[in-house]
Design an enzyme around this catalytic site. Structure first.
Site, short mmCIF file in Angstrom:
data_model
loop_
_atom_site.label_atom_id
_atom_site.label_comp_id
_atom_site.label_asym_id
_atom_site.label_seq_id
_atom_site.Cartn_x
_atom_site.Cartn_y
_atom_site.Cartn_z
N GLU A 1 0.79 -1.16 0.06
CA GLU A 1 0.24 0.07 0.01
C GLU A 1 0.85 1.28 -0.12
OE1 GLU A 1 -2.93 -0.62 -0.82
OE2 GLU A 1 -2.82 -2.81 -0.41
N HIS B 1 1.38 2.09 -3.43
CA HIS B 1 0.50 3.07 -3.95
C HIS B 1 0.53 4.45 -3.58
CE1 HIS B 1 -1.59 -0.23 -6.15
NE2 HIS B 1 -1.68 -0.93 -5.14
#
Lengths: 520, 520
Positions: free
Chosen positions: B284, B287
């Site tokens: 994550e 991202h």
């Protein structure tokens, strides 16, 4: 076949045209309320966890939602739907029926919003934003003159605002401003009740100070995580529903509710003393119980909205003070606190904890004041803001007036403006007519609580056993469930049988503090 | 006097009419994006902390924002502004110039939105909602037939959707659907790259399985709060900016970004093994670095938006795998983990931790798969969803086809549909054309990473010292800063000099796994 109504209240409207207009009105109100709830989540997030550097972007998000909500609420179609409903006696004959309440309150909101020209709304927003910055700078160096130009600007715009809104023939401009927070209130009415309150309260506080005695403090130090579990347990006993709410941390505690199923409290912790967190959590829990007690079926309409800031505050004050500073509460809570805070179940003496929670002592800062002197802070502010708005007091003369009145009522000489007239954010944010709602809340709390005790025999025995459901249910039935069905004054008369007065609050404070300080 | 432009790109538009239209276009796009960011905060809140019983109300809030955003994006004025801009060569001649990119991408978005009739959008929303419920029920009892009617309905509507959107003359309906997630991608192109990947990958996985050996596990158990500090420290080293982002807990980890200054990661923790939380947090974080690397000055426009899901996934995979499963990373991270997880700075052997992080073993569940077998799960899904959309495979025949292909590529017999074709939520939510972006992400990650190593000598020596800034800056410059300036394929060619191919991913996996499993 049973007809279902998406708009509560529509079932009593026989005329198809009225019903259609009413349903459109309610659907529209719900859309605006839905978006308003989203705006309130953005505010909650900003105070509880938003990344530091996201503030500029968040400002844009909030401004956009404020604009969209304002556009919805001032949509000209609302006026048409309202006019249709208002023309039908079936909709207005009984002013306490659901449809009548919704029509009346949406009309009130619509008319007020439309009375303010966009240019004035924008000028007020700019002046408040500038006022906030000027206030911060002035407070930081305790230099009131730095704040004067901004305050003068804010006052001028607030007088314009009052002129746009209008006030009763026998009233004054302050009434127009206060009406946003406490619908229907007037300076004259506040003056009447505060006038009853002031002399006995000043006398009580003075007699306490004269004793030169204070209750011993009680050790409630504990790590934040431990305190958090403790305060959550207490409000769980009060009936705060964590499936429909949260408790988080913020610099300034608040309660934010976008729907009865999503009510968010915040509190703050000082490791050295859990009573800080306890007090602010019980206070916000009172607000939260009101929000959770509104009826979901009326969501998005005035029937699912709080009456006024004063009534909202009555709920927070009752749970914080009438309940949370009672001997019965500490009978239950002292051993719970001892155990949960890691001191042992018998380490905290209930009577000592009760006494420590009820210390009364004049101090400079309103938000740190005890429940008795707090009201003297408010009385002072009401008198001053009324004079400022009327033009009887010039902005530049505020510190002298503040300091003179402060010493007269609280017996302390104000050392500097940071601890005097620069301490509060309200006027810098253009909030005039707001302060009295705090003391109105205390008055309503005492009067409602007296009634609850009359109707619920043995109520405080419940507290001593950690049971608070009877009080919560009584408040839900008498206050929460009605939304804006009644105005604040009318609700008070209906529930207690009398108009609001200073007697119950004075009786409550004297009844507790006279024996506690041995003033007998 | 210097002119200031609120709309980046407007400074090159000499024609006043074009500039005015372009500025209106950009302002409008920003309004829609601002509201879209608010919608994404509602989603984040729902997954991280919303009270359980607030779900129904939250659904209404999200539906309202989705409607408002859709209304803004399909506002007919957009078409007019676009037409004015498109008619001016100054705005379109250089397709990589800011204004040209914004006009092209807003046009793309507008046309796609307008091609779908509202009735179809609503039918898809209803079918997805019903599909989700049917899928949950079917998965709970592993009864695929229960899900068939809902899936058939979803497939029929997706074929209608594809027909509305259209596809290239030499293409197929799947292309129209995938274009939402990976603009410009075609099944033919996916087939070409996946076709290169499949044989060597199946062979590699088979050879590993045949050894019958697995690296020893490493003890990374620790309490959640301890793990949380550990993973936050690691992504802090990667350059995730906590002043412009957060890390929270959710059931399914995700990254939600509404603005480069407000990027929110979530992860999840298992007390018995911090490598779970580490892997999902690094993923994550990749991202999140993309979202934080977009340029604020372009906020609200395509120039501040990610290119495609495939490119987004390349960033998450690179930090999770190429970095987070490298020997150099573990040289630095093993002592950090040992110390922070309370085991002692020398308790975790870097080489053992590296080997444990690179275990490869066929398993049934995609989201638990290692980085090699993961792609076999995706290849399987791509083939099946393409056949479902084309009509070559009937919904009712999905389990048989799934199980047959699964055994062929992963060597395991699927025991039940819950561990087979019912495991993923995607098709139930009407997401067709989505799965391949996961493997495209792995392909782009490997190819971009090869290029980074070529351009940044000694890159992995940095990692061994806990330094990751050179890689992050390189990605920011080569990928993040461009927003949607280039398509995914074009970006890949520009940065690496070659079209995307399977070679780099295969080289990366074989280069690591052949020695690790002694396949030499």
């Amino acid at each position: 076949m049973v007809e279902t109504f998406h708009a509560p209240g529509a079932e009593r409207l026989a005329n198809a045209g009225t019903r259609k207009a009413y349903e459109a009105l309610i659907e529209h109100a719900r859309e605006a309320s839905l978006l308003g709830g989203t705006a309130s989540l953005l505010g909650w997030d900003q105070e509880t966890g938003m990344p530091r550097l996201a503030a500029a972007h968040r400002g844009k998000q909030r401004a956009q939602l404020a604009r969209l909500v304002h556009e919805m609420r001032t949509d000209a179609r609302v006026d048409g739907w309202l006019a249709t409903c208002e023309a039908d006696p079936a909709c207005t004959a009984d002013p306490t029926a659901v449809a009548a309440v919704n029509v009346r309150e949406i009309r009130r909101d619509y008319d007020r919003s439309r009375k303010l020209p966009t240019s004035l709304v924008e000028a007020l927003a700019r002046a408040s934003s500038a006022g906030l910055e000027a206030w911060k700078a002035a407070r930081a160096c305790s230099e009131f003159p730095q704040f004067v130009p901004a305050l003068e600007q804010i006052l001028a715009l607030n007088r314009d605002k009052a002129a746009c809104l209008g006030w009763p023939a026998d009233g004054e401009p302050w009434d127009a401003l206060a009406d946003s927070y406490e619908p229907g209130i007037t300076a004259r009415e506040v003056d009447r009740v505060f006038g009853e309150l002031a002399p006995r309260l000043v006398s009580l506080v003075g007699r306490i100070a004269a004793t030169g005695r204070q209750p011993a403090t009680v050790d409630l130090a504990a790590p934040v995580e431990v305190q958090r579990r403790f305060v959550a347990k207490v409000i769980g006993h009060f009936g705060f529903d964590f499936d429909r709410g949260r408790l988080d941390i913020s610099t300034h505690p608040f309660c934010s509710g976008s729907h009865p199923s999503d009510v968010r409290l915040t509190t703050r912790f000082r490791e050295e003393d859990a009573s800080d967190a306890l007090g602010s959590t019980l206070h916000e829990c009172g607000h939260g119980l009101y929000e959770q007690g509104l009826l979901e079926e009326h969501n998005g309409t005035p029937m699912c909205s709080a009456i006024s800031l004063g009534i909202h505050e009555s709920q927070s004050r009752m749970w914080e003070n009438q309940v949370g500073r009672s001997r019965a509460f500490w009978t239950w809570c002292a051993p719970v606190a001892g155990e949960m805070l890691g001191k042992g179940a018998k380490a905290i003496d209930p009577e000592a904890a009760y006494r420590a929670a009820n210390r009364v002592e004049p101090s400079f800062i309103r938000v740190e004041a005890d429940e008795a002197t707090y009201n003297l802070h408010i009385l002072l502010r009401f008198g001053l803001e009324r004079a400022l708005i009327k033009g009887d007091l010039a902005a530049k003369d505020l510190p002298a007036a503040w300091n003179e009145r402060f010493e007269r009522s609280l017996g302390l000489a104000v050392p500097d403006d940071a601890r005097g007239c620069l301490q509060d954010i309200h006027w810098a944010m253009s909030l005039f007519g707001y302060f009295p709602t705090y003391t109105l809340g205390n008055l309503y709390a005492a009067q409602l609580y007296d009634q609850a005790k009359t109707e619920l025999p043995g109520l405080e025995d419940d507290f001593a056993h950690g049971q608070f459901a009877r009080l919560r249910r009584w408040l839900a039935e008498k206050v929460h469930a009605h939304g804006k069905r009644y105005g604040a004054g009318e609700l008070c008369r209906r529930v207690t049988g009398r108009p609001v007065s200073a007697g119950p609050l004075l009786g409550y404070l004297e009844g507790k503090l006279v024996p506690l300080y041995g003033l007998g």
